[in-house]
Design a protein around this motif. Structure first.
Motif, short mmCIF file in Angstrom:
data_model
loop_
_atom_site.label_atom_id
_atom_site.label_comp_id
_atom_site.label_asym_id
_atom_site.label_seq_id
_atom_site.Cartn_x
_atom_site.Cartn_y
_atom_site.Cartn_z
N VAL A 284 -1.47 10.95 -13.69
CA VAL A 284 -2.70 10.27 -13.07
C VAL A 284 -3.74 10.12 -14.11
N LYS A 285 -4.15 11.03 -14.86
CA LYS A 285 -5.18 10.98 -16.39
C LYS A 285 -4.92 9.88 -16.60
N GLU A 286 -3.76 9.80 -17.24
CA GLU A 286 -3.40 8.38 -18.06
C GLU A 286 -3.50 7.02 -17.51
N THR A 287 -3.08 7.08 -16.18
CA THR A 287 -3.08 5.87 -15.45
C THR A 287 -4.78 5.63 -15.24
N VAL A 288 -5.41 6.61 -14.66
CA VAL A 288 -6.93 6.23 -14.47
C VAL A 288 -7.76 6.02 -15.67
N GLY A 289 -7.29 6.57 -16.96
CA GLY A 289 -7.77 6.04 -18.12
C GLY A 289 -7.38 4.67 -18.45
N ASN A 290 -6.23 4.36 -18.03
CA ASN A 290 -5.82 2.83 -18.39
C ASN A 290 -6.71 1.84 -17.79
N VAL A 291 -6.85 2.19 -16.40
CA VAL A 291 -7.64 1.22 -15.55
C VAL A 291 -9.03 1.25 -15.93
N THR A 292 -9.54 2.29 -16.32
CA THR A 292 -11.01 2.48 -16.60
C THR A 292 -11.09 1.86 -18.17
N ASN A 293 -10.11 1.80 -18.89
CA ASN A 293 -10.40 1.75 -20.44
C ASN A 293 -11.06 2.82 -21.08
N ASP A 294 -10.68 4.10 -20.40
CA ASP A 294 -11.22 5.33 -21.22
C ASP A 294 -10.03 5.79 -22.24
N LEU B 107 -9.39 9.56 -21.97
CA LEU B 107 -8.74 10.04 -20.65
C LEU B 107 -7.26 9.92 -20.96
N VAL B 108 -6.91 8.68 -21.49
CA VAL B 108 -5.47 8.54 -21.56
C VAL B 108 -4.80 9.27 -22.65
N ALA B 109 -5.62 9.83 -23.76
CA ALA B 109 -5.08 10.81 -24.60
C ALA B 109 -4.74 12.21 -23.89
N GLU B 110 -5.78 12.48 -23.13
CA GLU B 110 -5.67 13.65 -22.41
C GLU B 110 -4.41 13.74 -21.29
N GLY B 111 -4.40 12.66 -20.58
CA GLY B 111 -3.28 12.50 -19.78
C GLY B 111 -1.75 12.55 -20.43
N LYS B 112 -1.74 11.91 -21.63
CA LYS B 112 -0.53 11.75 -22.50
C LYS B 112 -0.22 13.35 -22.89
N ALA B 113 -1.18 13.88 -23.44
CA ALA B 113 -1.24 15.33 -23.96
C ALA B 113 -0.80 16.37 -22.80
N GLU B 114 -1.26 16.04 -21.63
CA GLU B 114 -0.81 17.13 -20.61
C GLU B 114 0.85 16.74 -20.14
N GLN B 115 1.01 15.56 -20.19
CA GLN B 115 2.27 15.14 -19.90
C GLN B 115 3.39 15.80 -21.03
#
Length: 57
Positions: free
Chosen positions: A18-28, A31-39
Motif C-alpha cells: 500500500v505504501k509503495e502504491t501510494v508513493g507511486n501515485v503521489t510521486n513520493d 514512501l515508495v522506498a519505505e513500502g519496498k523495505a516493509e515488503q
C-alpha cells in the motif's frame, strides 16, 4: 510457521505494498522506498519461519 507469524508477515507485506502504491501515485520516492523495505521485511520474516519449520520436521 505459527498462524500469528504468518499473519504478521502478510500484514507487513500488505502495508508495504500500500505504501509503495501510494508513493507511486503521489510521486513520493521516500514512501515508495519505505513500502519496498516493509515488503522485504515481511519476506524475510516468511523465510525465517520457513527455515524454522524445516528444522522442526
Amino acid at each position: 510457521m505459527s498462524a500469528e507469524d504468518k499473519i504478521k508477515a502478510a500484514a507487513e507485506k500488505a502495508v508495504g505494498k500500500v505504501k509503495e502504491t501510494v508513493g507511486n501515485v503521489t510521486n513520493d520516492d521516500k514512501l515508495v522506498a519505505e513500502g519496498k523495505a516493509e515488503q522485504a521485511k515481511g519476506n524475510v520474516r516468511d523465510a525465517a519461519e520457513n527455515v524454522k519449520d524445516a528444522f522442526k520436521k
